[in-house]
Design an enzyme around this catalytic site. Structure first.
Site, short mmCIF file in Angstrom:
data_model
loop_
_atom_site.label_atom_id
_atom_site.label_comp_id
_atom_site.label_asym_id
_atom_site.label_seq_id
_atom_site.Cartn_x
_atom_site.Cartn_y
_atom_site.Cartn_z
N GLY A 99 0.80 -1.21 0.00
CA GLY A 99 0.00 0.00 0.00
C GLY A 99 0.84 1.26 0.00
N ARG A 100 2.08 1.10 0.35
CA ARG A 100 2.97 2.28 0.34
C ARG A 100 4.40 1.91 0.00
NH1 ARG A 100 4.53 3.70 6.44
NH2 ARG A 100 4.27 1.64 7.36
N ARG B 80 14.42 -0.24 1.24
CA ARG B 80 14.56 -1.54 1.90
C ARG B 80 15.10 -2.57 0.91
NH1 ARG B 80 9.29 -3.87 4.87
NH2 ARG B 80 8.43 -3.92 2.77
N ASP C 118 1.17 -11.66 6.53
CA ASP C 118 1.70 -10.80 5.46
C ASP C 118 3.03 -10.19 5.86
OD1 ASP C 118 -0.24 -9.51 7.27
OD2 ASP C 118 0.39 -7.65 6.31
N ASN C 119 3.42 -10.37 7.12
CA ASN C 119 4.71 -9.85 7.58
C ASN C 119 5.71 -10.98 7.80
OD1 ASN C 119 3.70 -7.27 7.51
ND2 ASN C 119 3.16 -7.24 9.68
P1 AMP Z 1 1.70 -3.34 8.06
O1 AMP Z 1 0.87 -3.33 9.30
O2 AMP Z 1 2.74 -2.26 7.98
O3 AMP Z 1 2.27 -4.69 7.77
O4 AMP Z 1 0.70 -3.00 6.87
C1 AMP Z 1 -0.48 -3.69 6.61
C2 AMP Z 1 -1.06 -3.24 5.29
O5 AMP Z 1 -1.38 -1.85 5.34
C3 AMP Z 1 -0.13 -3.43 4.11
O6 AMP Z 1 -0.91 -3.78 2.99
C4 AMP Z 1 0.46 -2.06 3.93
O7 AMP Z 1 0.90 -1.82 2.64
C5 AMP Z 1 -0.71 -1.17 4.30
N1 AMP Z 1 -0.28 0.16 4.78
C6 AMP Z 1 0.35 0.44 5.93
N2 AMP Z 1 0.57 1.77 6.03
C7 AMP Z 1 0.07 2.34 4.93
C8 AMP Z 1 -0.02 3.69 4.44
N3 AMP Z 1 0.45 4.71 5.14
N4 AMP Z 1 -0.61 3.88 3.24
C9 AMP Z 1 -1.09 2.86 2.54
N5 AMP Z 1 -1.06 1.58 2.94
C10 AMP Z 1 -0.48 1.31 4.11
MG MG Z 2 3.37 -5.44 6.43
#
Ligand code: AMP
Ligand code: MG
Length: 498
Positions: free
Chosen positions: A96-97, A180, A256-257
Protein backbone atom coordinates in the site's frame (compact mmCIF):
# COMPACT_ATOMS: atom_id res chain seq x y z
CA UNK A 1 20.34 15.27 -12.52
CA UNK A 2 23.68 16.28 -11.09
CA UNK A 3 26.35 13.73 -11.92
CA UNK A 4 30.07 13.67 -11.25
CA UNK A 5 30.91 11.64 -14.29
CA UNK A 6 28.80 10.59 -17.20
CA UNK A 7 28.35 6.85 -16.54
CA UNK A 8 24.63 6.27 -16.64
CA UNK A 9 24.15 3.10 -14.57
CA UNK A 10 24.70 3.63 -10.85
CA UNK A 11 22.35 0.69 -10.25
CA UNK A 12 22.27 -2.28 -12.63
CA UNK A 13 18.78 -3.71 -12.37
CA UNK A 14 18.05 -7.30 -13.30
CA UNK A 15 14.36 -7.87 -12.65
CA UNK A 16 12.63 -11.21 -12.35
CA UNK A 17 9.43 -10.60 -10.37
CA UNK A 18 8.14 -8.28 -13.08
CA UNK A 19 8.29 -11.22 -15.50
CA UNK A 20 5.62 -13.10 -13.52
CA UNK A 21 2.92 -11.01 -15.12
CA UNK A 22 0.23 -8.59 -14.08
CA UNK A 23 -1.65 -10.95 -11.75
CA UNK A 24 1.23 -10.72 -9.30
CA UNK A 25 1.53 -6.96 -9.02
CA UNK A 26 0.38 -3.57 -10.22
CA UNK A 27 2.63 -1.36 -12.31
CA UNK A 28 2.88 1.86 -10.37
CA UNK A 29 5.40 4.65 -10.23
CA UNK A 30 6.42 6.40 -7.01
CA UNK A 31 4.65 9.71 -6.53
CA UNK A 32 7.28 12.45 -6.72
CA UNK A 33 8.00 14.38 -3.53
CA UNK A 34 8.65 18.08 -3.11
CA UNK A 35 12.11 18.29 -1.68
CA UNK A 36 14.05 15.07 -1.27
CA UNK A 37 17.08 15.10 0.99
CA UNK A 38 19.44 12.33 2.02
CA UNK A 39 19.43 11.44 5.70
CA UNK A 40 21.53 8.34 5.41
CA UNK A 41 23.16 6.21 2.76
CA UNK A 42 24.36 2.76 3.74
CA UNK A 43 27.73 2.69 2.00
CA UNK A 44 28.64 -0.83 3.10
CA UNK A 45 25.41 -2.32 1.83
CA UNK A 46 25.56 -0.27 -1.35
CA UNK A 47 28.98 -1.72 -2.02
CA UNK A 48 27.72 -5.29 -1.42
CA UNK A 49 24.93 -4.62 -3.89
CA UNK A 50 27.39 -3.40 -6.50
CA UNK A 51 26.01 0.14 -6.48
CA UNK A 52 28.31 2.89 -7.53
CA UNK A 53 27.57 5.37 -4.75
CA UNK A 54 30.50 7.59 -5.63
CA UNK A 55 29.14 7.91 -9.14
CA UNK A 56 26.49 10.41 -8.13
CA UNK A 57 26.22 13.31 -5.73
CA UNK A 58 24.04 12.80 -2.63
CA UNK A 59 21.42 15.10 -4.20
CA UNK A 60 21.11 12.72 -7.12
CA UNK A 61 20.76 9.73 -4.78
CA UNK A 62 18.05 11.64 -2.92
CA UNK A 63 16.18 11.96 -6.23
CA UNK A 64 16.55 8.21 -6.80
CA UNK A 65 15.71 7.00 -3.30
CA UNK A 66 12.71 9.30 -3.06
CA UNK A 67 11.31 7.91 -6.30
CA UNK A 68 11.56 11.29 -8.06
CA UNK A 69 14.02 9.93 -10.57
CA UNK A 70 13.47 6.45 -11.96
CA UNK A 71 16.71 4.96 -13.23
CA UNK A 72 16.71 3.08 -16.46
CA UNK A 73 16.23 -0.61 -15.82
CA UNK A 74 13.92 -0.04 -12.86
CA UNK A 75 10.40 -1.45 -13.29
CA UNK A 76 8.42 0.00 -10.38
CA UNK A 77 5.63 -2.20 -9.10
CA UNK A 78 3.48 -2.86 -6.04
CA UNK A 79 3.15 -6.53 -5.09
CA UNK A 80 -0.22 -8.02 -4.30
CA UNK A 81 -0.70 -10.24 -1.27
CA UNK A 82 -3.25 -11.30 1.31
CA UNK A 83 -2.75 -12.11 4.97
CA UNK A 84 -4.02 -13.01 8.38
CA UNK A 85 -3.96 -9.87 10.50
CA UNK A 86 -4.23 -10.71 14.20
CA UNK A 87 -5.80 -13.99 13.16
CA UNK A 88 -8.36 -12.53 10.73
CA UNK A 89 -8.00 -13.29 7.06
CA UNK A 90 -7.91 -10.37 4.64
CA UNK A 91 -8.05 -11.69 1.04
CA UNK A 92 -6.28 -8.69 -0.43
CA UNK A 93 -3.71 -6.40 1.13
CA UNK A 94 -0.69 -5.69 -1.07
CA UNK A 95 1.99 -3.02 -1.04
CA UNK A 96 0.00 0.00 0.00
CA UNK A 97 2.97 2.28 0.34
CA UNK A 98 5.91 0.23 -0.84
CA UNK A 99 7.10 0.20 -4.42
CA UNK A 100 9.61 -2.32 -5.70
CA UNK A 101 12.08 -0.53 -7.96
CA UNK A 102 13.62 -3.75 -9.16
CA UNK A 103 16.27 -6.32 -8.35
CA UNK A 104 20.04 -6.38 -8.47
CA UNK A 105 22.52 -9.21 -8.36
CA UNK A 106 24.84 -8.53 -5.44
CA UNK A 107 28.56 -9.24 -5.14
CA UNK A 108 27.82 -12.76 -3.88
CA UNK A 109 25.69 -13.44 -6.97
CA UNK A 110 22.59 -13.22 -4.84
CA UNK A 111 19.42 -11.56 -6.16
CA UNK A 112 18.14 -8.76 -3.92
CA UNK A 113 15.05 -6.55 -4.09
CA UNK A 114 15.35 -2.79 -3.84
CA UNK A 115 12.10 -1.30 -2.60
CA UNK A 116 10.99 2.17 -1.56
CA UNK A 117 8.77 2.25 1.51
CA UNK A 118 6.60 5.36 1.76
CA UNK A 119 6.75 6.12 -1.97
CA UNK A 120 3.12 7.12 -2.50
CA UNK A 121 -0.27 5.67 -3.33
CA UNK A 122 -0.69 2.31 -5.03
CA UNK A 123 -3.83 0.39 -6.01
CA UNK A 124 -3.44 -1.37 -2.62
CA UNK A 125 -3.33 1.72 -0.43
CA UNK A 126 -6.92 1.33 0.81
CA UNK A 127 -7.49 4.18 3.31
CA UNK A 128 -3.77 4.88 3.68
CA UNK A 129 -1.82 7.77 2.20
CA UNK A 130 1.02 5.68 0.80
CA UNK A 131 3.51 7.61 2.89
CA UNK A 132 5.78 7.06 5.88
CA UNK A 133 6.75 9.42 8.66
CA UNK A 134 10.34 10.20 9.59
CA UNK A 135 10.23 8.48 13.00
CA UNK A 136 9.18 5.01 11.78
CA UNK A 137 11.64 5.23 8.87
CA UNK A 138 14.55 5.93 11.20
CA UNK A 139 13.28 3.25 13.56
CA UNK A 140 13.28 0.62 10.83
CA UNK A 141 16.71 1.79 9.68
CA UNK A 142 18.19 1.47 13.17
CA UNK A 143 16.57 -1.82 14.15
CA UNK A 144 17.01 -3.67 10.86
CA UNK A 145 20.68 -2.72 10.70
CA UNK A 146 21.11 -3.68 14.37
CA UNK A 147 19.53 -7.07 13.66
CA UNK A 148 21.95 -7.56 10.80
CA UNK A 149 24.91 -6.71 13.02
CA UNK A 150 23.60 -9.20 15.59
CA UNK A 151 23.77 -11.86 12.88
CA UNK A 152 20.00 -12.27 12.55
CA UNK A 153 18.53 -12.64 9.04
CA UNK A 154 16.71 -9.44 8.15
CA UNK A 155 15.76 -7.06 5.41
CA UNK A 156 18.31 -4.25 5.25
CA UNK A 157 18.16 -0.50 5.00
CA UNK A 158 19.98 1.05 2.08
CA UNK A 159 18.88 4.65 2.43
CA UNK A 160 16.63 7.03 4.29
CA UNK A 161 15.49 10.28 2.72
CA UNK A 162 13.27 13.13 3.78
CA UNK A 163 10.53 14.18 1.40
CA UNK A 164 10.07 17.80 2.38
CA UNK A 165 6.37 17.02 2.72
CA UNK A 166 4.25 16.58 5.82
CA UNK A 167 2.39 13.37 6.65
CA UNK A 168 -0.74 13.45 8.72
CA UNK A 169 -1.02 10.99 11.60
CA UNK A 170 -2.28 11.93 15.07
CA UNK A 171 -0.20 15.01 14.43
CA UNK A 172 1.61 16.49 11.47
CA UNK A 173 4.96 14.79 11.00
CA UNK A 174 7.83 15.15 8.55
CA UNK A 175 7.62 12.60 5.72
CA UNK A 176 10.41 10.20 4.80
CA UNK A 177 11.10 7.19 2.61
CA UNK A 178 13.13 4.10 3.45
CA UNK A 179 14.92 2.05 0.81
CA UNK A 180 14.56 -1.54 1.90
CA UNK A 181 16.59 -4.44 0.56
CA UNK A 182 15.40 -8.05 0.81
CA UNK A 183 16.29 -11.45 -0.58
CA UNK A 184 12.69 -11.33 -1.81
CA UNK A 185 9.57 -9.58 -0.65
CA UNK A 186 7.39 -12.66 -1.23
CA UNK A 187 5.39 -13.33 1.92
CA UNK A 188 3.23 -16.13 3.30
CA UNK A 189 0.46 -13.70 2.40
CA UNK A 190 1.54 -13.76 -1.25
CA UNK A 191 0.83 -17.50 -1.33
CA UNK A 192 -2.42 -16.95 0.54
CA UNK A 193 -3.58 -14.46 -2.08
CA UNK A 194 -3.38 -17.03 -4.87
CA UNK A 195 -4.45 -20.00 -2.75
CA UNK A 196 -7.71 -18.36 -1.73
CA UNK A 197 -8.56 -17.76 -5.37
CA UNK A 198 -8.04 -21.49 -5.96
CA UNK A 199 -5.86 -20.56 -8.88
CA UNK A 200 -3.47 -23.46 -9.02
CA UNK A 201 -1.66 -22.21 -12.09
CA UNK A 202 -0.65 -18.90 -10.48
CA UNK A 203 0.10 -20.61 -7.20
CA UNK A 204 2.42 -23.06 -8.91
CA UNK A 205 4.06 -20.25 -10.82
CA UNK A 206 4.70 -18.42 -7.55
CA UNK A 207 6.04 -21.52 -5.82
CA UNK A 208 8.32 -22.31 -8.76
CA UNK A 209 9.53 -18.73 -8.77
CA UNK A 210 10.34 -18.87 -5.06
CA UNK A 211 12.13 -22.20 -5.40
CA UNK A 212 14.15 -20.96 -8.36
CA UNK A 213 15.07 -17.72 -6.63
CA UNK A 214 15.52 -18.70 -2.97
CA UNK A 215 15.87 -22.47 -2.78
CA UNK A 216 17.15 -23.72 -6.17
CA UNK A 217 18.56 -26.86 -4.54
CA UNK A 218 14.97 -28.08 -4.12
CA UNK A 219 14.34 -28.28 -7.86
CA UNK A 220 15.70 -31.81 -8.06
CA UNK A 221 13.72 -33.07 -5.04
CA UNK A 222 11.05 -35.73 -5.58
CA UNK A 223 8.45 -33.34 -4.15
CA UNK A 224 9.90 -29.80 -4.33
CA UNK A 225 6.78 -28.20 -2.79
CA UNK A 226 6.86 -30.39 0.29
CA UNK A 227 10.55 -29.62 0.57
CA UNK A 228 9.72 -25.94 0.27
CA UNK A 229 7.52 -26.24 3.33
CA UNK A 230 10.35 -27.98 5.18
CA UNK A 231 12.80 -25.31 4.14
CA UNK A 232 10.55 -22.40 5.14
CA UNK A 233 9.88 -24.10 8.47
CA UNK A 234 13.59 -24.61 9.03
CA UNK A 235 14.51 -21.00 8.20
CA UNK A 236 11.78 -19.55 10.37
CA UNK A 237 12.38 -21.88 13.31
CA UNK A 238 15.99 -20.70 13.26
CA UNK A 239 14.92 -17.08 12.86
CA UNK A 240 12.40 -16.93 15.69
CA UNK A 241 14.80 -18.85 17.96
CA UNK A 242 17.26 -16.04 17.33
CA UNK A 243 14.62 -13.42 18.17
CA UNK A 244 13.94 -15.17 21.47
CA UNK A 245 17.62 -15.36 22.22
CA UNK A 246 18.17 -11.61 21.96
CA UNK A 247 14.82 -10.60 23.50
CA UNK A 248 13.33 -9.24 20.28
CA UNK A 249 9.57 -8.83 20.00
CA UNK A 250 8.38 -8.44 16.41
CA UNK A 251 5.03 -7.06 17.42
CA UNK A 252 3.00 -7.85 14.25
CA UNK A 253 3.59 -11.45 13.25
CA UNK A 254 0.75 -11.33 10.74
CA UNK A 255 1.18 -13.73 7.83
CA UNK A 256 1.70 -10.80 5.46
CA UNK A 257 4.71 -9.85 7.58
CA UNK A 258 6.39 -13.23 7.24
CA UNK A 259 8.90 -13.37 4.40
CA UNK A 260 9.31 -16.72 2.66
CA UNK A 261 13.05 -16.02 2.58
CA UNK A 262 13.22 -16.32 6.38
CA UNK A 263 14.28 -12.70 6.85
CA UNK A 264 12.84 -10.54 9.61
CA UNK A 265 10.58 -8.09 7.81
CA UNK A 266 8.28 -5.18 8.59
CA UNK A 267 9.67 -3.31 11.51
CA UNK A 268 6.62 -1.64 12.92
CA UNK A 269 6.01 -1.63 16.65
CA UNK A 270 8.85 -4.10 17.29
CA UNK A 271 11.02 -3.72 20.36
CA UNK A 272 13.77 -5.30 22.41
CA UNK A 273 12.99 -6.12 26.01
CA UNK A 274 14.82 -4.51 28.88
CA UNK A 275 13.60 -6.41 31.95
CA UNK A 276 12.67 -9.97 31.13
CA UNK A 277 9.03 -10.93 30.98
CA UNK A 278 7.45 -13.73 28.92
CA UNK A 279 4.19 -11.82 28.45
CA UNK A 280 5.90 -8.61 27.35
CA UNK A 281 4.05 -6.64 24.64
CA UNK A 282 4.99 -3.17 23.43
CA UNK A 283 2.75 -2.73 20.41
CA UNK A 284 -0.08 -0.27 20.97
CA UNK A 285 -2.33 -2.31 18.66
CA UNK A 286 -1.72 -5.73 20.26
CA UNK A 287 -4.48 -5.50 22.86
CA UNK A 288 -4.74 -9.24 23.53
CA UNK A 289 -1.02 -9.90 23.67
CA UNK A 290 -1.26 -12.26 20.70
CA UNK A 291 2.29 -11.36 19.68
CA UNK A 292 3.81 -11.23 23.16
CA UNK A 293 7.44 -12.35 23.47
CA UNK A 294 6.58 -15.78 24.88
CA UNK A 295 3.96 -16.42 22.20
CA UNK A 296 6.25 -15.89 19.21
CA UNK A 297 7.29 -19.55 18.80
CA UNK A 298 3.71 -20.84 18.83
CA UNK A 299 2.48 -18.03 16.57
CA UNK A 300 5.17 -19.06 14.13
CA UNK A 301 3.75 -22.57 14.10
CA UNK A 302 0.31 -21.12 13.42
CA UNK A 303 1.72 -19.06 10.54
CA UNK A 304 3.62 -22.02 9.12
CA UNK A 305 0.41 -24.03 9.17
CA UNK A 306 -1.30 -21.27 7.18
CA UNK A 307 1.57 -21.43 4.69
CA UNK A 308 1.31 -25.22 4.46
CA UNK A 309 -2.41 -24.91 3.70
CA UNK A 310 -1.72 -22.67 0.72
CA UNK A 311 0.48 -25.19 -1.06
CA UNK A 312 -1.54 -28.34 -0.32
CA UNK A 313 -2.74 -28.67 -3.95
CA UNK A 314 0.89 -28.58 -5.08
CA UNK A 315 2.08 -31.10 -2.49
CA UNK A 316 -0.29 -33.82 -3.70
CA UNK A 317 -3.27 -34.07 -6.01
CA UNK A 318 -5.10 -36.22 -3.46
CA UNK A 319 -6.18 -33.77 -0.73
CA UNK A 320 -5.98 -36.22 2.18
CA UNK A 321 -2.53 -37.27 1.22
CA UNK A 322 -1.39 -33.67 0.86
CA UNK A 323 -2.66 -32.93 4.37
CA UNK A 324 -0.95 -36.00 5.75
CA UNK A 325 2.42 -35.04 4.20
CA UNK A 326 2.15 -31.43 5.30
CA UNK A 327 1.18 -32.45 8.83
CA UNK A 328 4.24 -34.67 9.09
CA UNK A 329 6.39 -31.63 8.35
CA UNK A 330 4.54 -29.25 10.66
CA UNK A 331 4.65 -31.77 13.49
CA UNK A 332 8.45 -31.54 13.41
CA UNK A 333 8.31 -27.84 14.20
CA UNK A 334 8.32 -27.88 18.02
CA UNK A 335 11.41 -30.02 18.08
CA UNK A 336 13.18 -28.08 15.33
CA UNK A 337 12.49 -24.82 17.15
CA UNK A 338 13.65 -26.30 20.43
CA UNK A 339 16.92 -27.49 18.86
CA UNK A 340 17.72 -24.02 17.54
CA UNK A 341 16.69 -22.36 20.75
CA UNK A 342 18.57 -24.77 23.01
CA UNK A 343 21.78 -24.57 21.04
CA UNK A 344 21.62 -20.77 21.13
CA UNK A 345 20.82 -20.69 24.84
CA UNK A 346 23.59 -23.17 25.64
CA UNK A 347 26.03 -20.82 24.00
CA UNK A 348 24.65 -17.93 26.04
CA UNK A 349 25.36 -19.90 29.20
CA UNK A 350 28.80 -20.99 28.03
CA UNK A 351 27.94 -24.65 27.59
CA UNK A 352 29.93 -26.52 24.96
CA UNK A 353 28.30 -29.91 25.18
CA UNK A 354 24.65 -30.77 25.64
CA UNK A 355 23.15 -32.51 28.63
CA UNK A 356 19.51 -33.54 29.04
CA UNK A 357 19.00 -31.22 32.03
CA UNK A 358 20.17 -28.12 30.16
CA UNK A 359 16.66 -27.08 29.28
CA UNK A 360 15.58 -26.97 32.91
CA UNK A 361 18.73 -25.05 33.86
CA UNK A 362 17.95 -22.45 31.18
CA UNK A 363 14.28 -22.33 32.12
CA UNK A 364 15.19 -21.86 35.78
CA UNK A 365 17.34 -18.87 34.89
CA UNK A 366 14.58 -17.31 32.80
CA UNK A 367 12.06 -17.87 35.61
CA UNK A 368 14.41 -16.32 38.14
CA UNK A 369 15.05 -13.35 35.82
CA UNK A 370 11.34 -12.83 35.36
CA UNK A 371 10.51 -13.06 39.06
CA UNK A 372 13.31 -10.65 39.88
CA UNK A 373 12.88 -8.20 37.00
CA UNK A 374 16.39 -8.72 35.72
CA UNK A 375 17.54 -6.97 32.55
CA UNK A 376 17.68 -9.55 29.75
CA UNK A 377 20.71 -8.28 27.84
CA UNK A 378 22.77 -7.28 30.86
CA UNK A 379 22.16 -10.56 32.68
CA UNK A 380 23.61 -12.64 29.89
CA UNK A 381 26.39 -10.22 29.06
CA UNK A 382 27.52 -10.08 32.66
CA UNK A 383 27.25 -13.85 32.97
CA UNK A 384 30.02 -13.98 30.36
CA UNK A 385 32.16 -11.88 32.70
CA UNK A 386 31.23 -14.12 35.61
CA UNK A 387 32.33 -17.14 33.59
CA UNK A 388 35.74 -15.56 33.22
CA UNK A 389 36.21 -15.10 36.93
CA UNK A 390 33.84 -15.61 39.83
CA UNK A 391 34.92 -12.20 41.14
CA UNK A 392 32.68 -10.69 38.47
CA UNK A 393 29.63 -12.45 39.84
CA UNK A 394 28.59 -9.41 41.88
CA UNK A 395 27.73 -7.45 38.72
CA UNK A 396 25.20 -10.11 37.71
CA UNK A 397 23.54 -10.68 41.05
CA UNK A 398 22.75 -6.98 41.56
CA UNK A 399 20.50 -7.19 38.49
CA UNK A 400 18.10 -9.40 40.47
CA UNK A 401 15.66 -7.92 43.01
CA UNK A 402 16.42 -10.82 45.31
CA UNK A 403 20.11 -11.50 44.86
CA UNK A 404 19.89 -14.83 46.66
CA UNK A 405 17.54 -16.11 43.95
CA UNK A 406 20.37 -15.56 41.50
CA UNK A 407 22.87 -17.18 43.87
CA UNK A 408 20.74 -20.32 44.08
CA UNK A 409 20.58 -20.60 40.34
CA UNK A 410 24.26 -19.75 39.88
CA UNK A 411 25.19 -22.68 42.10
CA UNK A 412 23.59 -25.15 39.69
CA UNK A 413 25.17 -23.29 36.77
CA UNK A 414 28.64 -23.58 38.34
CA UNK A 415 28.05 -27.29 38.98
CA UNK A 416 27.08 -27.72 35.36
CA UNK A 417 30.13 -25.78 34.14
CA UNK A 418 32.43 -27.88 36.27
CA UNK A 419 31.39 -30.96 34.29
CA UNK A 420 33.03 -29.46 31.17
CA UNK A 421 36.77 -29.14 31.12
CA UNK A 422 37.13 -25.79 29.47
CA UNK A 423 39.33 -22.83 30.29
CA UNK A 424 37.40 -19.77 31.55
CA UNK A 425 38.81 -17.76 28.65
CA UNK A 426 37.39 -20.22 26.16
CA UNK A 427 34.01 -20.05 27.82
CA UNK A 428 34.13 -16.26 27.95
CA UNK A 429 34.91 -16.21 24.23
CA UNK A 430 31.94 -18.44 23.41
CA UNK A 431 29.59 -16.41 25.56
CA UNK A 432 30.78 -12.99 24.40
CA UNK A 433 29.84 -13.91 20.86
CA UNK A 434 26.36 -14.96 21.89
CA UNK A 435 25.52 -12.26 24.40
CA UNK A 436 25.47 -8.80 22.87
CA UNK A 437 26.52 -5.86 25.00
CA UNK A 438 24.20 -3.50 23.17
CA UNK A 439 20.80 -3.86 21.57
CA UNK A 440 18.61 -1.06 20.25
CA UNK A 441 17.03 -0.22 23.58
CA UNK A 442 13.70 1.55 23.26
CA UNK A 443 14.69 4.64 25.20
CA UNK A 444 17.81 5.12 23.09
CA UNK A 445 15.90 4.63 19.87
CA UNK A 446 13.31 7.12 21.09
CA UNK A 447 15.98 9.70 21.97
CA UNK A 448 17.48 9.38 18.47
CA UNK A 449 14.07 9.73 16.82
CA UNK A 450 13.01 12.65 18.99
CA UNK A 451 16.19 14.59 18.22
CA UNK A 452 15.66 14.05 14.49
CA UNK A 453 11.96 14.86 14.55
CA UNK A 454 12.06 17.84 16.86
CA UNK A 455 15.36 19.50 15.99
CA UNK A 456 16.46 17.94 12.71
CA UNK A 457 19.44 16.67 14.69
CA UNK A 458 20.63 13.34 13.28
CA UNK A 459 23.67 13.15 15.58
CA UNK A 460 22.10 10.73 18.09
CA UNK A 461 20.75 8.58 15.20
CA UNK A 462 24.22 8.35 13.64
CA UNK A 463 25.87 7.60 16.96
CA UNK A 464 23.36 4.89 17.84
CA UNK A 465 23.89 3.26 14.43
CA UNK A 466 27.61 3.33 15.02
CA UNK A 467 27.36 1.67 18.45
CA UNK A 468 24.92 -0.98 17.21
CA UNK A 469 27.13 -1.89 14.27
CA UNK A 470 29.39 -3.99 16.53
CA UNK A 471 27.08 -5.20 19.30
CA UNK A 472 29.39 -7.83 20.72
CA UNK A 473 32.31 -5.46 21.19
CA UNK A 474 31.55 -2.01 22.47
CA UNK A 475 34.33 0.54 22.96
CA UNK A 476 34.64 2.04 26.46
CA UNK A 477 33.55 5.48 25.21
CA UNK A 478 30.13 4.08 24.41
CA UNK A 479 29.55 2.47 27.80
CA UNK A 480 26.43 4.63 28.41
CA UNK A 481 24.70 2.61 25.66
CA UNK A 482 24.97 -0.53 27.77
CA UNK A 483 22.68 0.83 30.41
CA UNK A 484 18.99 0.02 30.74
CA UNK A 485 16.54 2.93 30.94
CA UNK A 486 16.25 5.00 34.08
CA UNK A 487 12.72 4.89 35.55
CA UNK A 488 11.77 8.11 33.77
CA UNK A 489 13.16 6.84 30.44
CA UNK A 490 11.03 3.71 30.18
CA UNK A 491 9.18 3.31 26.90
CA UNK A 492 5.96 1.47 27.60
CA UNK A 493 4.43 1.35 24.14
CA UNK A 494 5.56 1.31 20.55
CA UNK A 495 3.56 2.31 17.47
CA UNK A 496 3.61 1.09 13.90
CA UNK A 497 3.24 4.64 12.67
CA UNK A 498 1.17 3.73 9.62
P1 AMP B 1 1.70 -3.34 8.06
O1 AMP B 1 0.87 -3.33 9.30
O2 AMP B 1 2.74 -2.26 7.98
O3 AMP B 1 2.27 -4.69 7.77
O4 AMP B 1 0.70 -3.00 6.87
C1 AMP B 1 -0.48 -3.69 6.61
C2 AMP B 1 -1.06 -3.24 5.29
O5 AMP B 1 -1.38 -1.85 5.34
C3 AMP B 1 -0.13 -3.43 4.11
O6 AMP B 1 -0.91 -3.78 2.99
C4 AMP B 1 0.46 -2.06 3.93
O7 AMP B 1 0.90 -1.82 2.64
C5 AMP B 1 -0.71 -1.17 4.30
N1 AMP B 1 -0.28 0.16 4.78
C6 AMP B 1 0.35 0.44 5.93
N2 AMP B 1 0.57 1.77 6.03
C7 AMP B 1 0.07 2.34 4.93
C8 AMP B 1 -0.02 3.69 4.44
N3 AMP B 1 0.45 4.71 5.14
N4 AMP B 1 -0.61 3.88 3.24
C9 AMP B 1 -1.09 2.86 2.54
N5 AMP B 1 -1.06 1.58 2.94
C10 AMP B 1 -0.48 1.31 4.11
MG1 MG C 1 3.37 -5.44 6.43
Amino acid sequence: MQTKKSIKKPICFDNSYALLGGRFYADVKPTPVEQPGIIKLNYGLAQDLGLDIEELEPEAWAEIFSGNHILSGAEPLAMVYAGHQFGNFVPQLGDGRAILLGEVIDNSSCRRDIQLKGAGLTPFSRQGDGRAALGPVLREYIISEAMHALGIPTTRSLAAVTTGEPVYREKVLPGAILTRVALAHVRTGTFQYFAVQRDEKDLRQLADYVIERLYPELKVAANPYLKLLEKVLERHAGLVAQWQIVGFIHGVMNTDNMAISGETIDYGPCAFMDTFKQTKVFSSIDHMGRYAYGNQPSILQWNLTRFAETILPLIDKIPDRAVEYANEVIECYPERFRDYWLSGMRQKLGLFISEPEDESLIQALLDTMQENEADFTLTFRRLSDAALTQENEGSVRILFNDTSAYDNWAKSWRDRLSREHKAPEERFELMSQANPAVIPRNHQVKQALDAAEEYGDYGPFEKLLEVLSSPYEVPEVYSEYLLPPKPEEHVLQTFCGT
